[in-house]
Every structure is written in C-alpha cells, then in structure tokens.
Design a protein around this motif. Structure first.
Motif, PDB file in Angstrom:
ATOM      1  N   SER A  17     -27.461 -57.842  51.661  1.00  0.00           N
ATOM      2  CA  SER A  17     -27.897 -59.149  52.194  1.00  0.00           C
ATOM      3  C   SER A  17     -27.492 -60.310  51.287  1.00  0.00           C
ATOM      4  O   SER A  17     -27.795 -60.304  50.086  1.00  0.00           O
ATOM      5  N   PRO A  18     -26.828 -61.327  51.850  1.00  0.00           N
ATOM      6  CA  PRO A  18     -26.476 -62.489  51.028  1.00  0.00           C
ATOM      7  C   PRO A  18     -27.714 -63.235  50.532  1.00  0.00           C
ATOM      8  O   PRO A  18     -27.705 -63.796  49.435  1.00  0.00           O
ATOM      9  N   TYR A  19     -28.778 -63.233  51.338  1.00  0.00           N
ATOM     10  CA  TYR A  19     -29.990 -63.960  50.937  1.00  0.00           C
ATOM     11  C   TYR A  19     -30.694 -63.240  49.779  1.00  0.00           C
ATOM     12  O   TYR A  19     -31.226 -63.868  48.865  1.00  0.00           O
ATOM     13  N   ARG A  22     -28.894 -63.960  46.599  1.00  0.00           N
ATOM     14  CA  ARG A  22     -29.259 -65.264  46.029  1.00  0.00           C
ATOM     15  C   ARG A  22     -30.449 -65.110  45.080  1.00  0.00           C
ATOM     16  O   ARG A  22     -30.442 -65.643  43.962  1.00  0.00           O
ATOM     17  N   LEU A  41     -34.265 -52.089  57.338  1.00  0.00           N
ATOM     18  CA  LEU A  41     -34.669 -53.146  58.283  1.00  0.00           C
ATOM     19  C   LEU A  41     -34.870 -52.613  59.700  1.00  0.00           C
ATOM     20  O   LEU A  41     -35.403 -53.318  60.554  1.00  0.00           O
ATOM     21  N   LYS A  44     -39.153 -51.302  59.018  1.00  0.00           N
ATOM     22  CA  LYS A  44     -39.653 -52.130  57.906  1.00  0.00           C
ATOM     23  C   LYS A  44     -40.928 -51.535  57.307  1.00  0.00           C
ATOM     24  O   LYS A  44     -41.784 -51.033  58.046  1.00  0.00           O
ATOM     25  N   LYS A  56     -40.925 -61.577  58.494  1.00  0.00           N
ATOM     26  CA  LYS A  56     -40.639 -60.125  58.364  1.00  0.00           C
ATOM     27  C   LYS A  56     -39.218 -59.890  57.859  1.00  0.00           C
ATOM     28  O   LYS A  56     -38.528 -58.977  58.310  1.00  0.00           O
ATOM     29  N   LYS A  57     -38.758 -60.787  56.952  1.00  0.00           N
ATOM     30  CA  LYS A  57     -37.377 -60.684  56.459  1.00  0.00           C
ATOM     31  C   LYS A  57     -37.354 -60.485  54.953  1.00  0.00           C
ATOM     32  O   LYS A  57     -38.322 -60.832  54.259  1.00  0.00           O
ATOM     33  N   VAL A  58     -36.230 -59.962  54.469  1.00  0.00           N
ATOM     34  CA  VAL A  58     -35.986 -59.917  53.030  1.00  0.00           C
ATOM     35  C   VAL A  58     -35.059 -61.082  52.680  1.00  0.00           C
ATOM     36  O   VAL A  58     -34.317 -61.535  53.544  1.00  0.00           O
ATOM     37  N   PRO A  59     -35.137 -61.601  51.457  1.00  0.00           N
ATOM     38  CA  PRO A  59     -35.901 -61.101  50.323  1.00  0.00           C
ATOM     39  C   PRO A  59     -37.350 -61.573  50.320  1.00  0.00           C
ATOM     40  O   PRO A  59     -37.652 -62.642  50.854  1.00  0.00           O
ATOM     41  N   GLU A  70     -38.609 -66.303  51.509  1.00  0.00           N
ATOM     42  CA  GLU A  70     -37.474 -67.219  51.704  1.00  0.00           C
ATOM     43  C   GLU A  70     -36.693 -67.383  50.387  1.00  0.00           C
ATOM     44  O   GLU A  70     -37.236 -67.835  49.372  1.00  0.00           O
ATOM     45  N   SER A  71     -35.399 -67.024  50.465  1.00  0.00           N
ATOM     46  CA  SER A  71     -34.580 -66.975  49.250  1.00  0.00           C
ATOM     47  C   SER A  71     -34.565 -68.294  48.474  1.00  0.00           C
ATOM     48  O   SER A  71     -34.667 -68.308  47.251  1.00  0.00           O
TER      49      SER A  71
HETATM   50  N1  LIG Z   1     -33.981 -67.769  55.629  1.00  0.00           N
HETATM   51  C1  LIG Z   1     -34.121 -66.449  55.091  1.00  0.00           C
HETATM   52  C2  LIG Z   1     -33.101 -65.524  55.723  1.00  0.00           C
HETATM   53  C3  LIG Z   1     -33.300 -64.077  55.288  1.00  0.00           C
HETATM   54  C4  LIG Z   1     -32.636 -63.094  56.247  1.00  0.00           C
HETATM   55  O1  LIG Z   1     -32.046 -63.489  57.268  1.00  0.00           O
HETATM   56  N2  LIG Z   1     -32.747 -61.805  55.915  1.00  0.00           N
HETATM   57  C5  LIG Z   1     -32.234 -60.765  56.790  1.00  0.00           C
HETATM   58  C6  LIG Z   1     -31.335 -59.820  56.001  1.00  0.00           C
HETATM   59  S1  LIG Z   1     -29.816 -60.622  55.593  1.00  0.00           S
HETATM   60  C7  LIG Z   1     -33.409 -59.959  57.321  1.00  0.00           C
HETATM   61  O2  LIG Z   1     -34.324 -59.636  56.612  1.00  0.00           O
HETATM   62  N3  LIG Z   1     -33.357 -59.609  58.614  1.00  0.00           N
HETATM   63  C8  LIG Z   1     -34.370 -58.803  59.227  1.00  0.00           C
HETATM   64  C9  LIG Z   1     -34.724 -59.266  60.597  1.00  0.00           C
HETATM   65  O3  LIG Z   1     -34.187 -60.297  61.054  1.00  0.00           O
HETATM   66  O4  LIG Z   1     -35.536 -58.623  61.238  1.00  0.00           O
HETATM   67  C10 LIG Z   1     -33.970 -66.516  53.559  1.00  0.00           C
HETATM   68  O5  LIG Z   1     -33.280 -67.413  53.081  1.00  0.00           O
HETATM   69  O6  LIG Z   1     -34.571 -65.692  52.858  1.00  0.00           O
END
Ligand SMILES: N[C@@H](CCC(=O)N[C@@H](CS)C(=O)NCC(=O)O)C(=O)O
Length: 241
Positions: A17-19, A22, A41, A44, A56-59, A70-71
């Motif tokens: 993941s690019p985020y 970061r 993912l 989860k 529900k996202k990483v990181p 939020e990164s």
């Molecule tokens: N705005 C978020 C974006 C994070 C994001 O998009 N993470 C993706 C992985 S690259 C994720 O967890 N996706 C899981 C999902 O959408 O269910 C940040 O900057 O942390």
C-alpha cells in the motif's frame, strides 16, 4: 532507535500500500521502532475494524493502545508526538507549513486518485480522463517542488520532510509501473525536477529500509491489473445487455 519512554507503536498495514508506505517513511525518518501487523484486506482483522471503524482502511498507527487513522494524519501525529526523534518533518515556519499542507492536500485529493485511475480505471475513457488530470497535477507538483525546495534537493530543503514523505508514497509503484506500463511517472520532458527528486529520494537509507521489493511489487501489480481487467470485461458485458 527505540521509541523510549515505554512507548509502544504498532502499524496495521499492507506491504504494497502506498498509504502505508507513507507512514513507514515517517517512522523511518524519525528513527522510531515499531511492530508491523500485516492485514488481509479481504478478511479484515477485529483489531483493524475496532481501530478504524469509520473507514476500515490501513494504515492505522496504534500508539500505546490509541489508534490514529489516515496516513497524512499519522505523519503529522508522529512529528508532534516525537519532536525529539530525528529532524522535524513539517517546516518550522508557519507560512512554509501552510504551503506544505496545501500541497499535501493537493497530492491526496487530486494527484493520487488520478494516478490510481490512470492505470486501473475500468474503461478506456476513464483511464484517458484520469491520465489528463494526472498530467495537470504533475505539472502543478513540479511547480510545488520549485517553490518548496527553494533550490535544495528535497521538498523539505536539505533533508527530506513532510512533502517528501507525502509524495514519496508513490515511488515504489512508480518504479514498478515502469515495467508494468512501460512509462515513467516523472520524466525528463514533463517533470525533470520530480524525476531527479525521485532518484535522490529512493537513494536515501531511510527510504531503502522500508521500500517494498520491486520484483514483488511487479508480481503483485500483474495480479491487480488482471483483477481490474476482469472487472472491466464484466462491466462491458453488462453494459451490452
Ligand atoms: N486516505 C487513506 C487511504 C488509505 C487506503 O486507501 N488504504 C487502502 C489500502 S491502499 C485500504 O485499506 N483499502 C481497504 C478498503 O478500501 O476496504 C489514507 O491516507 O490513509
């Protein structure tokens, strides 16, 4: 470097993941030690769902049991919570800080979505439109580099800082993309300053320490592309009905 003071840092992430990258850059530049917890993912973990119930996202960074989501917010949090660790990422001057935050928001709101869709859009039209938007964003970021670096090697000046970490999110995939798509994200014609910046950035030890392996990214990228091609084919078939 150990975090010291009994601090415990955990990073819920995904290696590609690019985020997440970061957040890893910020931790690496600050010399902080942390534990990485790799998420699936498609399934989860309870910890992720509990720590980031909204997106529900990483990181997600968990500092002494408290989650930060939020990164971009993680980067700022690390700078504020560990002021003595490594150089400050955000500029010390309030005006420079405001300018850096403006460009960070631009990278997140305009550049990153266009960059992702330009390669993984579901239709040729969507990809072409995203590509146009991405090229405009790159032109603006070339100007941002000139403005923020003030003739020095990094957005942060002599050393990498906040915007280097923010835009740095894309460098792993930018390198893999050269093989996957046969094109450079930043090149000598459209963005010579960013092209040179990326070379300097990926050569830093703190970056090399956390950058995913290029070969593994390329293999993972091939799987993602195949997945999007299947989605695009299904969408095209549904539209024909
Ligand atoms: N705005 C978020 C974006 C994070 C994001 O998009 N993470 C993706 C992985 S690259 C994720 O967890 N996706 C899981 C999902 O959408 O269910 C940040 O900057 O942390």
């Amino acid at each position: 470097m150990a975090t010291g003071g009994g601090d415990e840092l955990k990073l819920l992430g995904l290696w590609a993941s690019p985020y997440v990258l970061r957040a890893k850059f910020a931790l690496s530049f600050k010399g902080l030690s942390y534990e990485t917890i790799e998420e699936d993912l498609t399934n989860k973990s309870e910890l992720l769902l509990r720590s980031n119930p909204v997106h529900k996202k990483v990181p997600v960074l968990i500092h002494n049991g408290k989650p930060i989501c939020e990164s971009q917010i993680i980067v700022e949090y690390l700078d504020e919570a560990f002021p003595g660790a490594g150089a400050s990422l955000l500029p010390s001057d309030p005006y420079d800080r405001a300018v850096a935050r403006f460009w960070a928001a631009y990278i997140n709101d305009k550049f990153m979505p266009a960059w992702q869709k330009a390669s993984l859009g579901l239709t040729e039209e969507e990809k072409a439109e995203a590509m146009k938007q991405m090229l405009v964003a790159i032109e603006n970021l070339e100007t941002a580099f000139k403005e923020c670096s003030k003739g020095k090697p990094f957005f942060g000046g002599d050393t990498a800082g906040y915007l280097d970490v923010t835009l740095g999110a894309v460098v792993g995939w930018a390198r893999a993309g050269e093989v996957l798509f046969g094109r450079k994200l930043f090149d000598a014609t459209t963005s010579p300053l960013l092209e040179a910046w990326m070379e300097r950035f990926v050569a830093l030890d703190a970056v090399k320490a956390v950058l995913p392996d290029n070969g593994e990214l390329i293999e993972y990228g091939k799987m993602r592309i195949a997945h999007y091609e299947r989605l695009a084919a299904a969408l095209a078939a549904a539209n024909k009905k």
